[in-house]
Motif scaffolding. Sequence first.
Motif, PDB file in Angstrom:
ATOM      1  N   PHE A  51      31.611  18.941 -30.234  1.00 26.51           N
ATOM      2  CA  PHE A  51      29.993  18.641 -30.261  1.00 26.51           C
ATOM      3  C   PHE A  51      29.420  19.797 -30.678  1.00 26.51           C
ATOM      4  N   LYS A  52      28.242  19.696 -31.373  1.00 28.13           N
ATOM      5  CA  LYS A  52      27.412  20.643 -31.990  1.00 28.13           C
ATOM      6  C   LYS A  52      26.190  21.034 -31.098  1.00 28.13           C
ATOM      7  N   TRP A  53      25.849  22.220 -30.775  1.00 26.47           N
ATOM      8  CA  TRP A  53      24.815  22.493 -29.915  1.00 26.47           C
ATOM      9  C   TRP A  53      23.833  23.181 -30.723  1.00 26.47           C
ATOM     10  N   SER A 266      34.971  10.844 -24.719  1.00 25.89           N
ATOM     11  CA  SER A 266      34.112  12.055 -25.167  1.00 25.89           C
ATOM     12  C   SER A 266      32.484  11.510 -25.207  1.00 25.89           C
ATOM     13  N   LEU A 270      29.560  13.552 -23.705  1.00 25.47           N
ATOM     14  CA  LEU A 270      28.358  13.725 -24.040  1.00 25.47           C
ATOM     15  C   LEU A 270      27.049  12.937 -23.427  1.00 25.47           C
ATOM     16  N   ARG A 274      24.042  15.355 -21.714  1.00 24.52           N
ATOM     17  CA  ARG A 274      22.632  15.220 -22.314  1.00 24.52           C
ATOM     18  C   ARG A 274      21.666  14.949 -21.073  1.00 24.52           C
ATOM     19  N   VAL A 290      22.537  18.637 -27.629  1.00 25.90           N
ATOM     20  CA  VAL A 290      23.922  18.663 -28.288  1.00 25.90           C
ATOM     21  C   VAL A 290      24.264  17.188 -29.022  1.00 25.90           C
ATOM     22  N   ASP A 291      25.105  17.284 -29.909  1.00 23.59           N
ATOM     23  CA  ASP A 291      25.368  15.733 -30.577  1.00 23.59           C
ATOM     24  C   ASP A 291      26.999  15.960 -31.188  1.00 23.59           C
ATOM     25  N   TRP A 292      27.407  14.838 -31.658  1.00 20.40           N
ATOM     26  CA  TRP A 292      28.524  15.034 -32.384  1.00 20.40           C
ATOM     27  C   TRP A 292      28.630  15.792 -33.722  1.00 20.40           C
ATOM     28  N   ARG A 293      29.676  16.412 -33.701  1.00 21.05           N
ATOM     29  CA  ARG A 293      29.792  17.222 -35.040  1.00 21.05           C
ATOM     30  C   ARG A 293      30.371  16.409 -36.086  1.00 21.05           C
ATOM     31  N   ASN A 295      31.175  11.925 -35.957  1.00 23.30           N
ATOM     32  CA  ASN A 295      31.207  11.005 -34.775  1.00 23.30           C
ATOM     33  C   ASN A 295      32.529   9.929 -34.789  1.00 23.30           C
TER      34      ASN A 295
END
Length: 314
Positions: A51-53, A266, A270, A274, A290-293, A295
């Motif tokens: 995950f990318k923050w 995952s 997520l 969220r 936060v989102d997928w780095r 997908n």
Amino acid sequence: MLNSIGCGIPAEYDYINSYNSAFSPSTVHVRNTALTSFYRRYLLEKAISVFKWDGLPAEWAKNYFLYVLYCYGFIGIIQTDRFGVIPQEGVLSGYDVFYQPTHITVANPLLPTLKRQRINTECGIIRLQPDYGGIMDIVGYYADMMALCSESAGINLVNSKISFVFPASGKTQAESYKKLFDNVASGQPAVFTDKTLFDDTGKPTWTPFSQDVKQSYIADMVLSDMRKIEAMFDTDIGIPSANTDKRERLISDEVNANNVETATRSELWLETIRKELDKANKMFDLQLSVDWRVNPKTEIADGWEGGNNNVNGR
């Protein structure tokens, strides 16, 4: 050797073994090795990278935030007089009608006056999984398996070094064998040796012991299994994999099935994160996201678009 246990009591090795056997009785203590620690750090970093923050305040220690969240499973977001709104590790307590925790207690020597906080009223909480658990059980399992594979491969590589053994009747004959081998190994086109190394019929007087290195060599299979174990870990934490080690021909439907399996767990993480971020953002006027780095549902499938049903193009 002296060592310390718990509160610093000096103890001999026999007492240490007795103490450890209470919670680690197995004869194979994989977790106590530096090799397992290496793989635990490696796999934990891979899990955190999924995950990318964004939106974390500059004054927050990002590494502290992420490692507490992934290792312990949750982290509190609290308001302090001295440091403002900060993330803190804590202990959950209380329960509501649905047996969900109602409070978090933070024990930090720099926050001596901080009292027990009510979740969603006085503080926020960000959790990784619905059960408030971390992922160190997952990381530890796969780290153990990879450490065992790595150790097995290393031992097999060492054992593969042994090829020939020449029994000698004495030191003089042993030196003759050494000289003979040195001459052959150096690439000399003709090698001359003492006739005492042969009998009257011209046959060698030695009976060399030769290890079948090829038959006993399994390092390649162990390393292949090690890649499979890591691919299983990747699937568990949300890193896409085409499972190309499975077999030579892999159709796109199988890749898509793997994408779904990869994303299922995952995506739950997520979704859980969220939901908690939204509460914390509203409570403290934050911009956490936060989102997928990468997908897992689209990355691999997109890579094979335009080809035939065979992923390997065969």
